[in-house]
Design a protein around this motif. Structure first.
Motif, PDB file in Angstrom:
ATOM      1  N   LEU A   1       0.152  15.700 -24.600  1.00  0.00           N
ATOM      2  CA  LEU A   1       0.312  14.013 -25.263  1.00  0.00           C
ATOM      3  C   LEU A   1       1.404  13.459 -25.999  1.00  0.00           C
ATOM      4  N   LEU A   2       1.847  14.017 -26.900  1.00  0.00           N
ATOM      5  CA  LEU A   2       3.095  13.421 -27.587  1.00  0.00           C
ATOM      6  C   LEU A   2       4.555  13.290 -26.896  1.00  0.00           C
ATOM      7  N   ILE A   3       5.075  14.330 -25.673  1.00  0.00           N
ATOM      8  CA  ILE A   3       5.663  13.985 -24.784  1.00  0.00           C
ATOM      9  C   ILE A   3       5.571  12.539 -23.627  1.00  0.00           C
ATOM     10  N   PHE A   4       3.725  12.853 -23.829  1.00  0.00           N
ATOM     11  CA  PHE A   4       3.908  11.888 -22.034  1.00  0.00           C
ATOM     12  C   PHE A   4       4.016  10.512 -22.953  1.00  0.00           C
ATOM     13  N   ILE A   5       3.388  10.216 -24.318  1.00  0.00           N
ATOM     14  CA  ILE A   5       3.545   8.961 -24.451  1.00  0.00           C
ATOM     15  C   ILE A   5       5.182   8.648 -25.435  1.00  0.00           C
ATOM     16  N   LEU A   6       5.600   9.707 -25.828  1.00  0.00           N
ATOM     17  CA  LEU A   6       7.579   9.058 -25.523  1.00  0.00           C
ATOM     18  C   LEU A   6       7.923   8.515 -24.648  1.00  0.00           C
ATOM     19  N   SER A   7       7.216   9.446 -23.495  1.00  0.00           N
ATOM     20  CA  SER A   7       8.328   9.504 -21.509  1.00  0.00           C
ATOM     21  C   SER A   7       8.464   7.693 -21.879  1.00  0.00           C
ATOM     22  N   MET A   8       6.422   7.279 -21.461  1.00  0.00           N
ATOM     23  CA  MET A   8       5.810   6.492 -21.577  1.00  0.00           C
ATOM     24  C   MET A   8       6.730   5.478 -21.953  1.00  0.00           C
ATOM     25  N   ILE A   9       6.730   4.814 -22.695  1.00  0.00           N
ATOM     26  CA  ILE A   9       8.065   3.955 -23.598  1.00  0.00           C
ATOM     27  C   ILE A   9       9.271   4.265 -23.524  1.00  0.00           C
ATOM     28  N   CYS A  10       9.923   4.857 -23.593  1.00  0.00           N
ATOM     29  CA  CYS A  10      11.045   4.646 -22.158  1.00  0.00           C
ATOM     30  C   CYS A  10      10.756   4.253 -21.141  1.00  0.00           C
TER      31      CYS A  10
ATOM     32  N   LEU B   1       5.111  24.421 -37.092  1.00  0.00           N
ATOM     33  CA  LEU B   1       5.657  23.186 -36.439  1.00  0.00           C
ATOM     34  C   LEU B   1       6.303  23.340 -34.956  1.00  0.00           C
ATOM     35  N   ALA B   2       7.689  24.334 -35.166  1.00  0.00           N
ATOM     36  CA  ALA B   2       8.337  25.077 -34.340  1.00  0.00           C
ATOM     37  C   ALA B   2       7.776  25.050 -33.230  1.00  0.00           C
ATOM     38  N   VAL B   3       6.855  25.841 -32.846  1.00  0.00           N
ATOM     39  CA  VAL B   3       5.339  26.047 -31.981  1.00  0.00           C
ATOM     40  C   VAL B   3       4.909  25.160 -31.464  1.00  0.00           C
ATOM     41  N   ILE B   4       4.906  23.529 -31.702  1.00  0.00           N
ATOM     42  CA  ILE B   4       3.282  23.064 -30.749  1.00  0.00           C
ATOM     43  C   ILE B   4       3.175  22.806 -29.546  1.00  0.00           C
ATOM     44  N   ASP B   5       4.695  22.866 -28.264  1.00  0.00           N
ATOM     45  CA  ASP B   5       4.539  23.143 -27.566  1.00  0.00           C
ATOM     46  C   ASP B   5       3.840  23.930 -26.906  1.00  0.00           C
ATOM     47  N   GLY B   6       3.284  25.209 -27.458  1.00  0.00           N
ATOM     48  CA  GLY B   6       2.064  25.703 -27.168  1.00  0.00           C
ATOM     49  C   GLY B   6       0.399  24.623 -27.519  1.00  0.00           C
ATOM     50  N   GLU B   7       0.894  23.504 -28.002  1.00  0.00           N
ATOM     51  CA  GLU B   7      -0.475  22.522 -27.980  1.00  0.00           C
ATOM     52  C   GLU B   7      -0.657  21.815 -27.549  1.00  0.00           C
ATOM     53  N   ARG B   8      -1.967  21.237 -27.092  1.00  0.00           N
ATOM     54  CA  ARG B   8      -2.154  20.635 -25.699  1.00  0.00           C
ATOM     55  C   ARG B   8      -1.852  18.620 -25.988  1.00  0.00           C
ATOM     56  N   TRP B   9      -2.279  18.863 -27.541  1.00  0.00           N
ATOM     57  CA  TRP B   9      -1.846  17.277 -28.278  1.00  0.00           C
ATOM     58  C   TRP B   9      -0.419  17.071 -28.284  1.00  0.00           C
ATOM     59  N   PHE B  10       0.590  18.188 -27.961  1.00  0.00           N
ATOM     60  CA  PHE B  10       2.110  18.101 -27.364  1.00  0.00           C
ATOM     61  C   PHE B  10       2.306  17.134 -26.464  1.00  0.00           C
TER      62      PHE B  10
ATOM     63  N   TYR C   1       5.328  16.474 -16.184  1.00  0.00           N
ATOM     64  CA  TYR C   1       4.963  18.087 -16.818  1.00  0.00           C
ATOM     65  C   TYR C   1       4.260  17.983 -18.056  1.00  0.00           C
ATOM     66  N   SER C   2       4.091  16.417 -19.360  1.00  0.00           N
ATOM     67  CA  SER C   2       3.648  16.336 -20.125  1.00  0.00           C
ATOM     68  C   SER C   2       2.438  16.223 -19.555  1.00  0.00           C
ATOM     69  N   LEU C   3       2.056  15.545 -18.825  1.00  0.00           N
ATOM     70  CA  LEU C   3       0.119  15.825 -17.766  1.00  0.00           C
ATOM     71  C   LEU C   3      -0.107  17.313 -18.183  1.00  0.00           C
ATOM     72  N   GLN C   4       0.704  17.813 -17.062  1.00  0.00           N
ATOM     73  CA  GLN C   4       0.805  19.433 -17.149  1.00  0.00           C
ATOM     74  C   GLN C   4       0.189  19.855 -18.647  1.00  0.00           C
ATOM     75  N   LEU C   5       0.979  19.555 -19.290  1.00  0.00           N
ATOM     76  CA  LEU C   5       1.240  20.243 -20.337  1.00  0.00           C
ATOM     77  C   LEU C   5      -0.084  19.481 -21.355  1.00  0.00           C
ATOM     78  N   MET C   6      -0.759  18.573 -21.120  1.00  0.00           N
ATOM     79  CA  MET C   6      -2.133  17.726 -22.525  1.00  0.00           C
ATOM     80  C   MET C   6      -3.437  18.980 -20.990  1.00  0.00           C
ATOM     81  N   PHE C   7      -3.602  19.320 -20.067  1.00  0.00           N
ATOM     82  CA  PHE C   7      -4.410  19.593 -19.187  1.00  0.00           C
ATOM     83  C   PHE C   7      -4.339  21.644 -19.152  1.00  0.00           C
TER      84      PHE C   7
END
Length: 212
Positions: free
Chosen positions: A145-154, A134-143, A82-88
C-alpha cells in the motif's frame, strides 16, 4: 592444516554471505555478462532476493531525474502493478514478461554497469544493516500500500509533485537492498511529507481552478 575448528566454518561462510553488498553482486554480474544481449530478467536473476529493492531503485530514479514526464510515468506503472500484488499478499517482485525481456547489447550493458558502480559504492558507504524490523517491511502487506500510494502520487501530472515521493522510493529501495532500517525509516517520514505536499498542491490547484 588449519587449527580453526571445522564446526565454525559454516558460521563464517554465512557471515561472509551476509556481508556481500549489491555492488559485489553487480561486479560479478559485470564480469560474467550473458550475450549477445542482456535483459532485465538476467539482472533480476543475478540479484536474487535483492531484486525487489533493486527494481524499485531502477524504476524510481527517472522520477527524480530530468527526464520527460512520459518516461517517468512508464517507469511508475510497473511499480503500481506489483505494489498491488504485494497488497494482496504475493511476495517478491513480479514484473510482466514484456518488461523482463527488455534488453541492451552486451557492450552497452557493460558501459552502464561501469558508470553505475562507483556511484553505487559511494552510496553504500553510508548504509549498513541496522534496525532489522524496519529493514524487512517488504514482507508486509501494508508495504504494498505504501509503494502504491507513492507511485500514484508520482503519476499525477502536477509540476514538482513527483519529486518527493520519487525520492522516498529511492531511499526506501536503498534501505531494502542494504537492509538498512534507518534508511527505510527516513523513507517513511518522506512518505508522510509527500502525502501532505500532494494534498496541499492538489488543494491549491483546485482552489485556483475554481477561482478562475
Amino acid at each position: 592444516m588449519s587449527d580453526y575448528p571445522r564446526d565454525r566454518m559454516p558460521v563464517i561462510e554465512a557471515q561472509a554471505e551476509e556481508e556481500v553488498r549489491t555492488s559485489d553482486v553487480l561486479a560479478r554480474f559485470r564480469d560474467n555478462l550473458p550475450g549477445p544481449r542482456v535483459t532485465l530478467g538476467d539482472l533480476i536473476a543475478a540479484l536474487g532476493d535483492r531484486s525487489l529493492g533493486t527494481i524499485l531503485l531502477a524504476l524510481a530514479l527517472p522520477t527524480i531525474a530530468p527526464v520527460p514526464l512520459g518516461v517517468s510515468v512508464i517507469c511508475d506503472l510497473p511499480i503500481v502493478l506489483y505494489s498491488l500484488q504485494l497488497m494482496f499478499g504475493r511476495r517478491g517482485a513480479v514484473l510482466p514478461d514484456w518488461l523482463l525481456r527488455r534488453s541492451v547489447d552486451r557492450a552497452t550493458a557493460a558501459r552502464m554497469l561501469d558508470a553505475m558502480m562507483p556511484r553505487l559504492v559511494r552510496i553504500e558507504s553510508l548504509l549498513k544493516p541496522r534496525l532489522h524490523r524496519l529493514a524487512v517491511i517488504d514482507g508486509e502487506r501494508w508495504f504494498g500500500l505504501l509503494i502504491f500510494i507513492l507511485s500514484m502520487i508520482c503519476i499525477v501530472p502536477v509540476p514538482l509533485m513527483g519529486w518527493l515521493p520519487g525520492f522516498a522510493l529511492v531511499v526506501i529501495s536503498l534501505g531494502l537492498i542494504e537492509r538498512d532500517g534507518a534508511a527505510v525509516g527516513t523513507a517513511l517520514l518522506l512518505t508522510v511529507a509527500a502525502i501532505v505536499a500532494a494534498v496541499v498542491l492538489i488543494s491549491g490547484f483546485s482552489y485556483a481552478a475554481m477561482s478562475l
